[in-house]
Design a protein around this motif. Structure first.
Motif, mmCIF file in Angstrom:
data_model
loop_
_atom_site.group_PDB
_atom_site.id
_atom_site.type_symbol
_atom_site.label_atom_id
_atom_site.label_comp_id
_atom_site.label_asym_id
_atom_site.label_seq_id
_atom_site.Cartn_x
_atom_site.Cartn_y
_atom_site.Cartn_z
ATOM 1 N N SER A 3 -17.431 -81.212 -11.298
ATOM 2 C CA SER A 3 -18.105 -79.334 -11.817
ATOM 3 C C SER A 3 -19.743 -80.139 -11.366
ATOM 4 C CB SER A 3 -17.586 -79.121 -12.913
ATOM 5 O OG SER A 3 -18.314 -79.795 -13.585
ATOM 6 N N ALA A 4 -20.219 -81.077 -12.178
ATOM 7 C CA ALA A 4 -22.058 -81.546 -12.775
ATOM 8 C C ALA A 4 -21.968 -81.802 -10.832
ATOM 9 C CB ALA A 4 -21.585 -82.184 -12.982
ATOM 10 N N ALA A 5 -20.985 -82.268 -10.685
ATOM 11 C CA ALA A 5 -22.155 -82.864 -8.635
ATOM 12 C C ALA A 5 -22.148 -81.664 -7.621
ATOM 13 C CB ALA A 5 -20.848 -83.809 -8.647
ATOM 14 N N ARG A 6 -21.054 -81.111 -8.287
ATOM 15 C CA ARG A 6 -20.685 -79.611 -6.869
ATOM 16 C C ARG A 6 -21.720 -78.703 -7.308
ATOM 17 N NH1 ARG A 6 -15.443 -75.742 -6.019
ATOM 18 N NH2 ARG A 6 -15.891 -74.433 -5.069
ATOM 19 N N LEU A 7 -21.756 -78.880 -8.726
ATOM 20 C CA LEU A 7 -23.557 -77.525 -9.535
ATOM 21 C C LEU A 7 -24.490 -78.079 -8.455
ATOM 22 C CD1 LEU A 7 -24.643 -75.148 -11.280
ATOM 23 C CD2 LEU A 7 -24.437 -76.223 -13.032
ATOM 24 N N VAL A 8 -24.536 -79.321 -8.593
ATOM 25 C CA VAL A 8 -26.219 -80.432 -8.148
ATOM 26 C C VAL A 8 -26.379 -79.869 -6.819
ATOM 27 C CG1 VAL A 8 -27.318 -82.567 -7.904
ATOM 28 C CG2 VAL A 8 -26.567 -81.473 -10.333
ATOM 29 N N SER A 9 -25.045 -79.907 -6.404
ATOM 30 C CA SER A 9 -25.196 -79.517 -4.466
ATOM 31 C C SER A 9 -25.411 -78.708 -4.206
ATOM 32 C CB SER A 9 -23.652 -80.470 -4.115
ATOM 33 O OG SER A 9 -22.575 -79.593 -4.420
#
Length: 75
Positions: free
Chosen positions: A2-8
């Motif tokens: 979810s952190a990678a998705r939020l950053v993207s």
């Protein structure tokens, strides 16, 4: 994950925000400075115009230069 998705998502939003407010980058009064003679294709525009005129007269036709006139050399 979810952190990678939020950053993207934040990255895409930041990139899209850069295109949100289109402004003219070159103001009308700044165009004079951009019309510098060094940026022309030909260094001597007068002789280039003369050579183009002579070529058009010899060929008897005009080719995609955007000018109107006959092939006899009289404009």
């Amino acid at each position: 994950m979810s952190a990678a998705r939020l950053v993207s998502i934040l990255l895409v939003a930041a990139l899209a925000a850069g295109c949100a407010l289109p402004e003219p980058w070159v103001k009308p009064y700044e165009r004079e400075r951009l019309a510098d003679p060094i940026m022309k294709f030909s260094r001597d525009s007068l002789s280039a115009k003369h050579v183009e005129h002579v070529r058009e007269v010899r060929e008897g036709a005009r080719g995609a230069t955007g000018v109107q006139g006959g092939g006899c050399g009289c404009n």
